[in-house]
Scaffold this motif. Structure first.
Motif, PDB file in Angstrom:
ATOM      1  N   MET A   1       0.819  -1.219   0.000  1.00 47.40           N
ATOM      2  CA  MET A   1       0.000   0.000   0.000  1.00 47.40           C
ATOM      3  C   MET A   1       0.851   1.266   0.000  1.00 47.40           C
ATOM      4  O   MET A   1       0.433   2.312  -0.455  1.00 47.40           O
ATOM      5  CB  MET A   1      -0.921   0.008   1.230  1.00 47.40           C
ATOM      6  CG  MET A   1      -2.096  -0.945   1.118  1.00 47.40           C
ATOM      7  SD  MET A   1      -3.332  -0.325  -0.033  1.00 47.40           S
ATOM      8  CE  MET A   1      -4.640  -1.503   0.206  1.00 47.40           C
ATOM      9  N   GLY A   2       2.066   1.198   0.521  1.00 50.94           N
ATOM     10  CA  GLY A   2       2.900   2.385   0.588  1.00 50.94           C
ATOM     11  C   GLY A   2       2.532   3.271   1.759  1.00 50.94           C
ATOM     12  O   GLY A   2       1.670   2.957   2.574  1.00 50.94           O
ATOM     13  N   THR A   3       3.179   4.421   1.836  1.00 52.59           N
ATOM     14  CA  THR A   3       2.957   5.357   2.930  1.00 52.59           C
ATOM     15  C   THR A   3       1.580   5.998   2.816  1.00 52.59           C
ATOM     16  O   THR A   3       1.242   6.553   1.770  1.00 52.59           O
ATOM     17  CB  THR A   3       4.032   6.455   2.915  1.00 52.59           C
ATOM     18  OG1 THR A   3       5.322   5.855   2.942  1.00 52.59           O
ATOM     19  CG2 THR A   3       3.877   7.384   4.099  1.00 52.59           C
ATOM     20  N   PRO A   4       0.760   5.962   3.869  1.00 53.49           N
ATOM     21  CA  PRO A   4      -0.554   6.617   3.794  1.00 53.49           C
ATOM     22  C   PRO A   4      -0.395   8.130   3.708  1.00 53.49           C
ATOM     23  O   PRO A   4       0.611   8.693   4.153  1.00 53.49           O
ATOM     24  CB  PRO A   4      -1.234   6.199   5.095  1.00 53.49           C
ATOM     25  CG  PRO A   4      -0.124   5.841   6.019  1.00 53.49           C
ATOM     26  CD  PRO A   4       0.971   5.295   5.161  1.00 53.49           C
ATOM     27  N   ALA A   5      -1.390   8.788   3.122  1.00 46.60           N
ATOM     28  CA  ALA A   5      -1.283  10.218   2.833  1.00 46.60           C
ATOM     29  C   ALA A   5      -2.204  11.047   3.715  1.00 46.60           C
ATOM     30  O   ALA A   5      -3.239  10.585   4.194  1.00 46.60           O
ATOM     31  CB  ALA A   5      -1.617  10.471   1.365  1.00 46.60           C
ATOM     32  N   ILE A   6      -1.798  12.296   3.907  1.00 50.00           N
ATOM     33  CA  ILE A   6      -2.625  13.349   4.493  1.00 50.00           C
ATOM     34  C   ILE A   6      -2.749  14.435   3.435  1.00 50.00           C
ATOM     35  O   ILE A   6      -1.731  14.963   2.961  1.00 50.00           O
ATOM     36  CB  ILE A   6      -2.001  13.924   5.770  1.00 50.00           C
ATOM     37  CG1 ILE A   6      -1.895  12.849   6.853  1.00 50.00           C
ATOM     38  CG2 ILE A   6      -2.812  15.113   6.278  1.00 50.00           C
ATOM     39  CD1 ILE A   6      -1.140  13.301   8.096  1.00 50.00           C
ATOM     40  N   VAL A   7      -3.985  14.761   3.041  1.00 47.81           N
ATOM     41  CA  VAL A   7      -4.221  15.766   2.012  1.00 47.81           C
ATOM     42  C   VAL A   7      -4.798  17.012   2.668  1.00 47.81           C
ATOM     43  O   VAL A   7      -5.833  16.942   3.347  1.00 47.81           O
ATOM     44  CB  VAL A   7      -5.168  15.249   0.912  1.00 47.81           C
ATOM     45  CG1 VAL A   7      -5.424  16.334  -0.123  1.00 47.81           C
ATOM     46  CG2 VAL A   7      -4.576  14.012   0.246  1.00 47.81           C
ATOM     47  N   SER A  49      -2.553   5.008  -7.473  1.00 47.81           N
ATOM     48  CA  SER A  49      -1.206   4.444  -7.365  1.00 47.81           C
ATOM     49  C   SER A  49      -1.077   3.446  -6.231  1.00 47.81           C
ATOM     50  O   SER A  49       0.022   3.003  -5.919  1.00 47.81           O
ATOM     51  CB  SER A  49      -0.184   5.573  -7.180  1.00 47.81           C
ATOM     52  OG  SER A  49      -0.431   6.267  -5.964  1.00 47.81           O
ATOM     53  N   GLY A  50      -2.232   3.119  -5.600  1.00 44.42           N
ATOM     54  CA  GLY A  50      -2.220   2.106  -4.546  1.00 44.42           C
ATOM     55  C   GLY A  50      -2.014   2.641  -3.149  1.00 44.42           C
ATOM     56  O   GLY A  50      -1.904   1.863  -2.196  1.00 44.42           O
ATOM     57  N   LYS A  51      -1.981   3.977  -2.976  1.00 46.98           N
ATOM     58  CA  LYS A  51      -1.805   4.547  -1.641  1.00 46.98           C
ATOM     59  C   LYS A  51      -3.154   4.782  -0.969  1.00 46.98           C
ATOM     60  O   LYS A  51      -4.161   5.012  -1.635  1.00 46.98           O
ATOM     61  CB  LYS A  51      -1.035   5.864  -1.720  1.00 46.98           C
ATOM     62  CG  LYS A  51       0.457   5.701  -1.926  1.00 46.98           C
ATOM     63  CD  LYS A  51       1.178   7.029  -1.695  1.00 46.98           C
ATOM     64  CE  LYS A  51       2.681   6.856  -1.741  1.00 46.98           C
ATOM     65  NZ  LYS A  51       3.392   8.119  -1.419  1.00 46.98           N
ATOM     66  N   GLN A  52      -3.141   4.776   0.336  1.00 48.62           N
ATOM     67  CA  GLN A  52      -4.336   5.089   1.108  1.00 48.62           C
ATOM     68  C   GLN A  52      -4.273   6.522   1.605  1.00 48.62           C
ATOM     69  O   GLN A  52      -3.198   7.034   1.933  1.00 48.62           O
ATOM     70  CB  GLN A  52      -4.466   4.134   2.303  1.00 48.62           C
ATOM     71  CG  GLN A  52      -4.750   2.694   1.927  1.00 48.62           C
ATOM     72  CD  GLN A  52      -4.878   1.827   3.168  1.00 48.62           C
ATOM     73  OE1 GLN A  52      -3.942   1.696   3.948  1.00 48.62           O
ATOM     74  NE2 GLN A  52      -6.033   1.214   3.351  1.00 48.62           N
ATOM     75  N   VAL A  53      -5.432   7.170   1.654  1.00 50.21           N
ATOM     76  CA  VAL A  53      -5.525   8.506   2.248  1.00 50.21           C
ATOM     77  C   VAL A  53      -6.099   8.342   3.646  1.00 50.21           C
ATOM     78  O   VAL A  53      -7.221   7.850   3.818  1.00 50.21           O
ATOM     79  CB  VAL A  53      -6.402   9.446   1.410  1.00 50.21           C
ATOM     80  CG1 VAL A  53      -6.481  10.818   2.073  1.00 50.21           C
ATOM     81  CG2 VAL A  53      -5.851   9.569  -0.003  1.00 50.21           C
ATOM     82  N   ALA A  54      -5.320   8.729   4.645  1.00 50.85           N
ATOM     83  CA  ALA A  54      -5.764   8.581   6.031  1.00 50.85           C
ATOM     84  C   ALA A  54      -6.595   9.763   6.491  1.00 50.85           C
ATOM     85  O   ALA A  54      -7.546   9.608   7.258  1.00 50.85           O
ATOM     86  CB  ALA A  54      -4.551   8.410   6.947  1.00 50.85           C
ATOM     87  N   ALA A 139      -6.269   0.730   8.264  1.00 55.39           N
ATOM     88  CA  ALA A 139      -4.935   0.373   7.793  1.00 55.39           C
ATOM     89  C   ALA A 139      -4.550  -1.039   8.211  1.00 55.39           C
ATOM     90  O   ALA A 139      -4.949  -1.528   9.275  1.00 55.39           O
ATOM     91  CB  ALA A 139      -3.915   1.366   8.340  1.00 55.39           C
ATOM     92  N   ALA A 140      -3.767  -1.703   7.363  1.00 54.36           N
ATOM     93  CA  ALA A 140      -3.165  -2.976   7.754  1.00 54.36           C
ATOM     94  C   ALA A 140      -2.123  -2.686   8.828  1.00 54.36           C
ATOM     95  O   ALA A 140      -1.353  -1.721   8.716  1.00 54.36           O
ATOM     96  CB  ALA A 140      -2.520  -3.647   6.547  1.00 54.36           C
ATOM     97  N   PRO A 141      -2.074  -3.482   9.901  1.00 49.79           N
ATOM     98  CA  PRO A 141      -1.136  -3.178  10.987  1.00 49.79           C
ATOM     99  C   PRO A 141       0.316  -3.267  10.536  1.00 49.79           C
ATOM    100  O   PRO A 141       0.699  -4.181   9.811  1.00 49.79           O
ATOM    101  CB  PRO A 141      -1.460  -4.246  12.040  1.00 49.79           C
ATOM    102  CG  PRO A 141      -2.136  -5.345  11.296  1.00 49.79           C
ATOM    103  CD  PRO A 141      -2.871  -4.679  10.170  1.00 49.79           C
ATOM    104  N   VAL A 142       1.113  -2.300  10.967  1.00 48.27           N
ATOM    105  CA  VAL A 142       2.539  -2.306  10.655  1.00 48.27           C
ATOM    106  C   VAL A 142       3.256  -3.318  11.537  1.00 48.27           C
ATOM    107  O   VAL A 142       4.128  -4.066  11.094  1.00 48.27           O
ATOM    108  CB  VAL A 142       3.135  -0.894  10.848  1.00 48.27           C
ATOM    109  CG1 VAL A 142       4.636  -0.909  10.607  1.00 48.27           C
ATOM    110  CG2 VAL A 142       2.449   0.096   9.920  1.00 48.27           C
ATOM    111  N   ILE A 143       2.888  -3.344  12.810  1.00 54.65           N
ATOM    112  CA  ILE A 143       3.421  -4.324  13.761  1.00 54.65           C
ATOM    113  C   ILE A 143       2.277  -5.222  14.191  1.00 54.65           C
ATOM    114  O   ILE A 143       1.254  -4.742  14.682  1.00 54.65           O
ATOM    115  CB  ILE A 143       4.042  -3.629  14.983  1.00 54.65           C
ATOM    116  CG1 ILE A 143       5.218  -2.745  14.549  1.00 54.65           C
ATOM    117  CG2 ILE A 143       4.507  -4.651  16.011  1.00 54.65           C
ATOM    118  CD1 ILE A 143       5.822  -1.931  15.664  1.00 54.65           C
ATOM    119  N   GLU A 144       2.422  -6.516  14.004  1.00 56.85           N
ATOM    120  CA  GLU A 144       1.374  -7.478  14.325  1.00 56.85           C
ATOM    121  C   GLU A 144       1.643  -8.116  15.685  1.00 56.85           C
ATOM    122  O   GLU A 144       2.629  -8.840  15.860  1.00 56.85           O
ATOM    123  CB  GLU A 144       1.292  -8.549  13.245  1.00 56.85           C
ATOM    124  CG  GLU A 144       0.914  -7.994  11.881  1.00 56.85           C
ATOM    125  CD  GLU A 144       1.021  -9.022  10.767  1.00 56.85           C
ATOM    126  OE1 GLU A 144       0.519  -8.736   9.670  1.00 56.85           O
ATOM    127  OE2 GLU A 144       1.598 -10.112  10.999  1.00 56.85           O
TER     128      GLU A 144
END
Length: 553
Positions: A1-7, A49-54, A139-144
C-alpha cells in the motif's frame, strides 16, 4: 500500500498548515493543495497508485458551497479517510456555529482551531486521535501483535480477528507458504496442518481451536488464583459496568478480580464510534474506551482473567465467601457484581445460521466490514449498536441497508445517530421489514437475502454479501442460582423491582442489590437498565459504595 497520505486543502493558509503538519512528514505523505478540484484530483492520483488517504484537512476559507462539495467529493473518492475542518481564529466563533451540524451529522469528524504557533499539542492531540482511529479500523497493521497462519480465512479465523480487534491487538493473517507463515511454523512444526496456527508476541505459538483458547493464552485462567485467597470483590463481566466497578473498587483499596467470558469491553467494545460519551467531544471507539478502562483498573490492582465464563455461583453460607465457578477454577469473594451484559438474540432462520462467519455475523464484526468493500451490506436492528455498525460498514461497502421491524428508527436510536444515517448517502433505512431467508454463492459465502414487508407480507430478494445482526437483548445469567431473582425475560431484579415479600422489615434492598446479600447487578443484565454505555458505567461506579458498606458490616 505504501505510505498513507494526508491531504490538506487551503486557499489562504496553506503555509501555516504545511508547517504544522511537517511533524507528520516522516510517516505520512503530506500533500498541500489550494482548492477542491486539486484535492479530489490528488486523492484520485494517490488511490490510483495504490496509496491510502488517512486524513483530509480542509480549511474553512473556501466558499461554503464549495467547501461542502469538497467534503462530499473526498467522501466519494475515499470513504474510509477521516475528515477534519480547520478554521482561522478570526472566524472560529462563526464557523463553530456554521459547521456544528456538519460535525454532529458525521459529514466531518472534527472541527478544530488552526494552530496558533509551534507545539500546539491540543491541535495535534486531536489529529493524533483521528489518525489512531484510522489506523485501528482501516490500515493494515505495521506491527502485528498476533499472527494467524491458515490456508484460508474461514469462520474461525474471522472470529479470532474480530476478537483481537475488540481487545485492541493488531493482527495479520498469512498463508502457510508465505515468508511469515514459514517462519511461524518453524516455531511450532508439530501443529502444521491443524489450522489456524497462532503466534503471539508473548511467545506462545500453536494451534488455536477457539476464541476462548486464544483468550486464555493472552490473559491467563482463573485457576491461576491462589485457592486460599478470598478477594473483596469479584466482577463477572468486563463491559462498561464491570470495568467501572473494577476501577473504582481497586482504586479504593478493595482486592478485585474481573472475569470476562470473551473480550474486554463486552458489546460496547464492538462500537466503532461512540459520539455522545461524556468527555470525548470527538467521540471514542468502544475498543479504545474499554482498553483505557482496563489499563486504569490494572494500574490500581484489578486482576483480569479472560476466556472462562462463569458457570455457577454458590452464595455465602454462615458468613463464608461467595464462590463463583468457572471451568478453569473457582473464585472466592466477599461480594459479587453480576455485570455479564446481554447477547444478541438469534435470528432463527436456519439457512442463515449455517452461514455465520461466512458473510453472516452477530454483532458489529468490525474486522469483517473491511472485506466488504464495494458490496451491499444489510444491518438488522434499530438500536445504537446497529446504527454505529451501519456507519462503520458504510466506510467500506458500496451501500448499506438497515432493516428494522418498526416503521423507523426514532423510538430506539439516539438522535445524533439518526441524523448521521440520514445524511450518509450510502445508508438506507428499510422500516416495517425483516429478513426471512438467505443463501450462499458457489463457494459458500452469503450471496442473497429475502426481505419481508411485515405489513403486506410481500417478499423481495436482494443481493447482499454481508449481514450484521444486532437484534436486541438476551440476558447472560443462566449460571445464577434461583435465589437470585429474575424477571420474566431473564433480567436480574434489583432494588425496588424485587417483590416486596423479599424485602427485609418492609425496606427495599439498595438500588443495585439483588435478593442475595452481598451480590449486586449492574449494566444491561439488570432489569430496567437503560442499555446505554454511560448508564452502565454509572451503575458500575456507584455499586462500590454499597460493596464498602456490605464489607463493613
Amino acid at each position: 500500500m505504501g505510505t498513507p497520505a494526508i491531504v490538506i486543502a487551503s486557499a489562504h493558509h496553506a503555509d501555516v498548515l504545511a508547517e504544522a503538519f511537517g511533524r507528520y512528514d516522516r510517516e505520512y505523505d503530506v500533500r498541500v493543495v489550494g482548492d477542491e478540484v486539486a484535492a479530489t484530483a490528488t486523492a484520485k492520483e494517490l488511490t490510483g497508485s495504490g496509496k491510502q488517504v488517512a486524513l483530509f484537512v480542509v480549511d474553512t476559507d473556501h466558499d461554503q458551497d464549495r467547501l461542502y462539495a469538497l467534503i462530499g467529493g473526498t467522501r466519494k473518492v475515499v470513504p474510509t479517510a477521516r475528515r477534519l475542518i480547520v478554521t482561522h481564529v478570526s472566524r472560529f466563533r462563526d464557523d463553530n456555529r456554521t459547521f456544528r451540524h456538519a460535525v454532529a451529522a458525521g459529514k466531518v469528524d472534527a472541527l478544530l482551531l488552526m494552530p496558533q504557533g509551534p507545539r500546539d499539542e491540543e491541535f495535534h492531540g486531536a489529529v493524533g486521535e483521528l489518525l489512531n482511529e484510522w489506523n485501528a479500523t482501516v490500515a493494515a497493521p505495521v506491527i502485528e501483535s498476533v499472527r494467524i497462519i491458515t490456508p484460508e480465512k474461514d469462520a474461525l479465523t474471522r472470529e479470532l480477528l474480530d476478537y483481537l480487534g475488540r481487545v485492541g491487538m493488531p493482527a495479520g493473517v498469512h498463508h502457510p507458504d508465505s515468508e511469515i507463515g514459514r517462519a511461524v511454523l518453524e516455531q511450532c512444526p508439530e501443529d502444521e496442518g491443524r489450522w489456524p496456527v497462532v503466534s503471539s508476541m508473548v511467545g506462545w505459538c500453536g494451534h488455536c481451536p477457539s476464541v476462548r483458547a486464544l483468550a486464555n493464552q493472552l490473559y491467563g485462567r482463573p485457576d491461576d488464583i491462589e485457592v486460599d485467597e478470598v478477594v473483596d470483590l469479584v466482577v463477572v463481566g468486563a463491559g462498561p459496568a464491570g470495568l467501572a466497578a473494577s476501577v473504582y473498587a481497586s482504586s479504593e483499596g478493595l482486592s478485585t478480580i474481573c472475569l470476562e467470558a470473551e473480550a474486554i469491553g463486552g458489546q460496547a467494545g464492538t462500537s466503532s464510534m461512540i459520539r455522545n460519551y461524556l468527555g470525548f467531544p470527538r467521540g471514542i471507539s468502544g475498543m479504545r474506551l474499554a482498553q483505557r478502562a482496563r489499563g486504569q483498573a490494572l494500574r490500581f490492582g484489578t486482576r483480569f482473567f479472560t476466556g472462562w465464563p462463569a458457570t455457577g455461583l454458590t452464595p455465602a453460607v454462615d458468613g463464608g465467601p461467595h464462590v463463583v465457578h468457572t471451568d478453569g477454577g473457582d473464585v472466592h469473594a466477599r461480594a459479587v457484581l453480576v455485570a455479564t451484559g446481554v447477547n444478541y438474540r438469534r435470528l432463527g432462520v436456519d439457512s442463515l445460521e449455517e452461514l455465520v462467519g461466512r458473510g453472516v455475523y452477530y454483532g458489529a464484526a468490525m474486522a469483517a466490514a473491511r472485506e466488504l468493500a464495494g458490496d451491499h451490506v444489510v444491518v438488522v436492528g434499530g438500536g445504537n449498536s446497529a446504527g454505529q455498525a451501519a456507519i462503520h460498514a458504510a466506510r467500506f461497502a458500496s451501500s448499506v441497508t438497515i432493516v428494522v421491524r418498526r416503521p423507523d428508527l426514532t423510538a430506539t436510536m439516539s438522535s445524533y445517530l439518526i441524523d448521521e444515517i440520514e445524511w450518509n448517502p450510502r445508508i438506507t433505512v428499510r422500516g416495517s421489514s425483516r429478513v426471512v431467508d438467505g443463501g450462499p454463492d458457489d463457494v459458500g459465502q452469503l450471496a442473497w437475502l429475502d426481505v419481508e414487508d411485515v405489513t403486506t407480507g410481500e417478499h423481495e430478494r436482494v443481493e447482499a454479501r454481508g449481514l450484521f445482526l444486532l437484534l436486541g437483548a438476551a440476558p447472560e445469567c443462566g449460571w445464577l442460582p434461583d435465589v437470585v431473582l429474575r424477571d420474566e425475560r431473564g433480567f436480574v431484579l434489583t432494588g425496588r423491582d424485587i417483590p416486596s415479600e423479599q424485602w427485609v422489615e418492609d425496606v427495599p434492598p439498595e438500588d443495585l442489590a439483588t435478593t442475595v446479600p452481598g451480590i449486586y447487578a449492574g449494566g444491561d443484565i439488570r432489569a430496567g437498565s437503560m442499555k446505554r454505555v454511560a448508564s452502565a458505567t454509572g451503575e458500575g461506579a456507584s455499586v462500590v459504595s454499597s460493596v464498602h458498606a456490605w464489607l463493613g458490616q
